[in-house]
Design a protein around this motif. Sequence first.
Motif, PDB file in Angstrom:
ATOM      1  N   LEU A 153       0.965  -1.024  -0.172  1.00 40.77           N
ATOM      2  CA  LEU A 153      -0.107   0.070  -0.023  1.00 40.77           C
ATOM      3  C   LEU A 153       0.777   1.420  -0.035  1.00 40.77           C
ATOM      4  O   LEU A 153       2.104   1.061   0.444  1.00 40.77           O
ATOM      5  CB  LEU A 153      -1.006  -0.141   1.150  1.00 40.77           C
ATOM      6  CG  LEU A 153      -1.641  -1.205   1.268  1.00 40.77           C
ATOM      7  CD1 LEU A 153      -2.429  -1.260   2.622  1.00 40.77           C
ATOM      8  CD2 LEU A 153      -2.825  -1.165   0.042  1.00 40.77           C
ATOM      9  N   THR A 155       2.012   4.215   1.725  1.00 41.26           N
ATOM     10  CA  THR A 155       2.197   4.697   2.872  1.00 41.26           C
ATOM     11  C   THR A 155       2.183   5.995   3.179  1.00 41.26           C
ATOM     12  O   THR A 155       2.165   6.517   4.515  1.00 41.26           O
ATOM     13  CB  THR A 155       3.272   3.855   3.919  1.00 41.26           C
ATOM     14  OG1 THR A 155       4.524   4.135   3.060  1.00 41.26           O
ATOM     15  CG2 THR A 155       3.241   2.372   3.337  1.00 41.26           C
ATOM     16  N   THR A 157       0.500   8.443   1.861  1.00 41.83           N
ATOM     17  CA  THR A 157      -0.961   9.257   1.864  1.00 41.83           C
ATOM     18  C   THR A 157      -1.643   9.084   3.046  1.00 41.83           C
ATOM     19  O   THR A 157      -3.069   9.502   2.999  1.00 41.83           O
ATOM     20  CB  THR A 157      -1.830   8.848   0.681  1.00 41.83           C
ATOM     21  OG1 THR A 157      -1.828   7.443   0.764  1.00 41.83           O
ATOM     22  CG2 THR A 157      -0.778   8.951  -0.680  1.00 41.83           C
ATOM     23  N   VAL A 158      -1.273   8.269   4.208  1.00 45.84           N
ATOM     24  CA  VAL A 158      -2.063   8.159   5.173  1.00 45.84           C
ATOM     25  C   VAL A 158      -1.131   8.416   6.436  1.00 45.84           C
ATOM     26  O   VAL A 158       0.032   8.215   6.450  1.00 45.84           O
ATOM     27  CB  VAL A 158      -2.890   6.820   5.659  1.00 45.84           C
ATOM     28  CG1 VAL A 158      -3.906   6.641   4.585  1.00 45.84           C
ATOM     29  CG2 VAL A 158      -2.004   5.714   5.276  1.00 45.84           C
ATOM     30  N   PHE A 162      -2.610   4.882  10.786  1.00 47.54           N
ATOM     31  CA  PHE A 162      -3.412   3.826   9.958  1.00 47.54           C
ATOM     32  C   PHE A 162      -2.879   2.519  10.161  1.00 47.54           C
ATOM     33  O   PHE A 162      -3.634   1.562  10.049  1.00 47.54           O
ATOM     34  CB  PHE A 162      -3.402   4.383   8.772  1.00 47.54           C
ATOM     35  CG  PHE A 162      -4.362   3.683   7.608  1.00 47.54           C
ATOM     36  CD1 PHE A 162      -5.389   4.111   7.384  1.00 47.54           C
ATOM     37  CD2 PHE A 162      -3.889   2.590   6.867  1.00 47.54           C
ATOM     38  CE1 PHE A 162      -6.433   3.290   6.570  1.00 47.54           C
ATOM     39  CE2 PHE A 162      -4.905   1.991   5.890  1.00 47.54           C
ATOM     40  CZ  PHE A 162      -5.986   2.369   5.830  1.00 47.54           C
ATOM     41  N   LYS A 181     -11.069  -0.760   5.901  1.00 46.43           N
ATOM     42  CA  LYS A 181     -10.317   0.501   5.827  1.00 46.43           C
ATOM     43  C   LYS A 181      -9.290   0.040   4.937  1.00 46.43           C
ATOM     44  O   LYS A 181      -8.843   0.991   4.266  1.00 46.43           O
ATOM     45  CB  LYS A 181      -9.970   0.843   7.139  1.00 46.43           C
ATOM     46  CG  LYS A 181      -8.969   0.310   7.933  1.00 46.43           C
ATOM     47  CD  LYS A 181      -8.404   1.441   8.886  1.00 46.43           C
ATOM     48  CE  LYS A 181      -7.138   0.625   9.593  1.00 46.43           C
ATOM     49  NZ  LYS A 181      -6.820   1.881  10.629  1.00 46.43           N
ATOM     50  N   PHE A 182      -8.746  -1.256   4.898  1.00 46.35           N
ATOM     51  CA  PHE A 182      -7.545  -1.462   3.924  1.00 46.35           C
ATOM     52  C   PHE A 182      -8.088  -1.811   2.774  1.00 46.35           C
ATOM     53  O   PHE A 182      -7.400  -1.529   1.740  1.00 46.35           O
ATOM     54  CB  PHE A 182      -6.833  -2.721   4.755  1.00 46.35           C
ATOM     55  CG  PHE A 182      -6.042  -2.437   5.953  1.00 46.35           C
ATOM     56  CD1 PHE A 182      -4.883  -1.589   6.067  1.00 46.35           C
ATOM     57  CD2 PHE A 182      -6.611  -2.551   7.164  1.00 46.35           C
ATOM     58  CE1 PHE A 182      -4.356  -1.197   7.155  1.00 46.35           C
ATOM     59  CE2 PHE A 182      -6.065  -2.365   8.259  1.00 46.35           C
ATOM     60  CZ  PHE A 182      -4.801  -1.651   8.240  1.00 46.35           C
ATOM     61  N   GLU A 184     -10.461  -0.382   1.148  1.00 48.68           N
ATOM     62  CA  GLU A 184     -10.649   1.007   0.461  1.00 48.68           C
ATOM     63  C   GLU A 184      -9.392   1.573   0.246  1.00 48.68           C
ATOM     64  O   GLU A 184      -9.325   2.309  -0.940  1.00 48.68           O
ATOM     65  CB  GLU A 184     -11.585   1.853   1.391  1.00 48.68           C
ATOM     66  CG  GLU A 184     -12.979   1.440   1.708  1.00 48.68           C
ATOM     67  CD  GLU A 184     -13.644   0.960   0.180  1.00 48.68           C
ATOM     68  OE1 GLU A 184     -13.781   1.911  -0.606  1.00 48.68           O
ATOM     69  OE2 GLU A 184     -14.248   0.012   0.135  1.00 48.68           O
ATOM     70  N   LYS A 185      -8.552   1.462   1.045  1.00 43.56           N
ATOM     71  CA  LYS A 185      -7.174   2.170   0.791  1.00 43.56           C
ATOM     72  C   LYS A 185      -6.453   1.564  -0.371  1.00 43.56           C
ATOM     73  O   LYS A 185      -6.055   2.153  -1.347  1.00 43.56           O
ATOM     74  CB  LYS A 185      -6.248   1.995   2.044  1.00 43.56           C
ATOM     75  CG  LYS A 185      -4.778   2.605   1.788  1.00 43.56           C
ATOM     76  CD  LYS A 185      -4.656   3.957   1.752  1.00 43.56           C
ATOM     77  CE  LYS A 185      -3.229   4.379   1.882  1.00 43.56           C
ATOM     78  NZ  LYS A 185      -2.638   4.236   0.629  1.00 43.56           N
ATOM     79  N   TRP A 186      -6.439   0.234  -0.522  1.00 47.53           N
ATOM     80  CA  TRP A 186      -6.029  -0.720  -1.707  1.00 47.53           C
ATOM     81  C   TRP A 186      -6.758   0.115  -2.920  1.00 47.53           C
ATOM     82  O   TRP A 186      -6.060   0.329  -3.905  1.00 47.53           O
ATOM     83  CB  TRP A 186      -6.233  -2.075  -1.147  1.00 47.53           C
ATOM     84  CG  TRP A 186      -6.075  -2.873  -2.836  1.00 47.53           C
ATOM     85  CD1 TRP A 186      -4.998  -3.279  -3.321  1.00 47.53           C
ATOM     86  CD2 TRP A 186      -7.308  -3.214  -3.766  1.00 47.53           C
ATOM     87  NE1 TRP A 186      -5.113  -3.989  -4.382  1.00 47.53           N
ATOM     88  CE2 TRP A 186      -6.549  -3.638  -4.623  1.00 47.53           C
ATOM     89  CE3 TRP A 186      -8.740  -3.338  -3.638  1.00 47.53           C
ATOM     90  CZ2 TRP A 186      -7.190  -4.343  -5.830  1.00 47.53           C
ATOM     91  CZ3 TRP A 186      -9.376  -3.828  -4.718  1.00 47.53           C
ATOM     92  CH2 TRP A 186      -8.623  -4.386  -5.715  1.00 47.53           C
ATOM     93  N   ARG A 188      -8.184   2.945  -3.629  1.00 44.95           N
ATOM     94  CA  ARG A 188      -7.787   4.047  -4.100  1.00 44.95           C
ATOM     95  C   ARG A 188      -6.043   3.985  -4.506  1.00 44.95           C
ATOM     96  O   ARG A 188      -5.940   4.706  -5.690  1.00 44.95           O
ATOM     97  CB  ARG A 188      -7.557   4.993  -2.565  1.00 44.95           C
ATOM     98  CG  ARG A 188      -8.855   5.520  -2.186  1.00 44.95           C
ATOM     99  CD  ARG A 188      -8.729   6.429  -1.091  1.00 44.95           C
ATOM    100  NE  ARG A 188      -8.306   6.093   0.080  1.00 44.95           N
ATOM    101  CZ  ARG A 188      -8.516   5.551   1.106  1.00 44.95           C
ATOM    102  NH1 ARG A 188      -9.738   5.173   1.240  1.00 44.95           N
ATOM    103  NH2 ARG A 188      -7.890   5.209   2.040  1.00 44.95           N
ATOM    104  N   ASP A 189      -5.318   3.242  -4.075  1.00 46.92           N
ATOM    105  CA  ASP A 189      -4.053   3.324  -4.564  1.00 46.92           C
ATOM    106  C   ASP A 189      -4.012   2.560  -5.934  1.00 46.92           C
ATOM    107  O   ASP A 189      -3.164   3.031  -6.951  1.00 46.92           O
ATOM    108  CB  ASP A 189      -3.285   2.330  -3.409  1.00 46.92           C
ATOM    109  CG  ASP A 189      -2.923   2.900  -2.267  1.00 46.92           C
ATOM    110  OD1 ASP A 189      -3.158   4.157  -1.969  1.00 46.92           O
ATOM    111  OD2 ASP A 189      -2.532   2.103  -1.262  1.00 46.92           O
TER     112      ASP A 189
END
Length: 369
Positions: A153, A155, A157-158, A162, A181-182, A184-186, A188-189
């Motif tokens: 991920l 790292t 941007t958060v 996190f 939450k991971f 959703e992070k994935w 976005r990335d």
Amino acid sequence: MAGHKKTGLKPRRYLPTMTQDYSRISDTARSIDSIVLPKIISYIQGITPRIAGSNAETPFVIADYGAADGVNSSELFENIIIRIQSLNPSLRIKLVYIDIADEGPFKKFWPASRLAKLPNVEAEYIKRSFYEPVPQLKGKLNIGFSSTSLHWLDTQTVDSGFFQHPVDIQANQLPYKERQKFVEKWKRDWRVFFHICAAELVKGGALFLANLTDLGGDQWPASAGYDFIRDICNGLLREGRISKEESNAIFVPDYFATPDEMKALIEEDDRKLGYSLEYFDAMTVPCAYFTKWQDKLGDPQERSQLADTLAHVVRAWSKSSIGIGLSPANKDTIEEIYKRLRDKFYETPKGLPYQYCLLELVKSGNCVK
């Protein structure tokens, strides 16, 4: 972060990198090349007229996203180049290696490599996250390749908070709700990555991605290694060897998306980014080292060699993240963690198979700017 103000510790910056010997213990990762190569050769055959008619002075650009020192993709790239140059012997080939790691290991690898000895081949190493655009590639990339990298991920941007959890050390270990939450992070990335590549690829250019994936249950890459480290760190916390804050902060910032998650995201975005999904398949690659030793586990020496090797593999991709979690005064504890990991692999030998989703995406239209 409020926690950092309370303790006086400096904020942690998660920036996971492989150990310098990673490529020497990557047999399982390289096994996927034999499956990826025919797909790339078939693609090259499909663009034969374009390659044969290309201006020799305009390089055919191939990028390796998450390249480490460049060793793992070298045999694959050599076979690709030989095929391309059989169609246009004078065509220049430019290899671009992209990774957040220091370029020192690449500089050691490249001059003595077989690739460096091929005619009309040049290379450039760019120290950068693959979630950041590479201006010099814009509109010039012919083939983009990534293997066992896009689970990491972004790292940057958060906030570092996190990537913390009181028990588990990786997102795929978490219960469904906590994992979201991971996920959703994935998402976005990955959207950032695909948008960047859409701008870098020439029309008709292609991405070949060997992405590590979660097939459900305990079928996600090297899960035994992650689980052993989690249990070891929880044990060190009970013993008072590490603090609660350190236990929370020991976290590997990656996420293995499921095939359904990958396909849904790609199908949602491929039209507006100008991609065509040409190939998608999920599979498991057996652990190369467990396969080698599994019939010798009754021999203590052979069993010990397997345990050493498996612990070494896990150390290669987890050490930087675990080191970030430990306080400066407690950095020596990392050696105890990997000693215990080796002991666990000896007591309970478990393989580290890799689950993959293979993707071929071709840029068929104009991307969104």
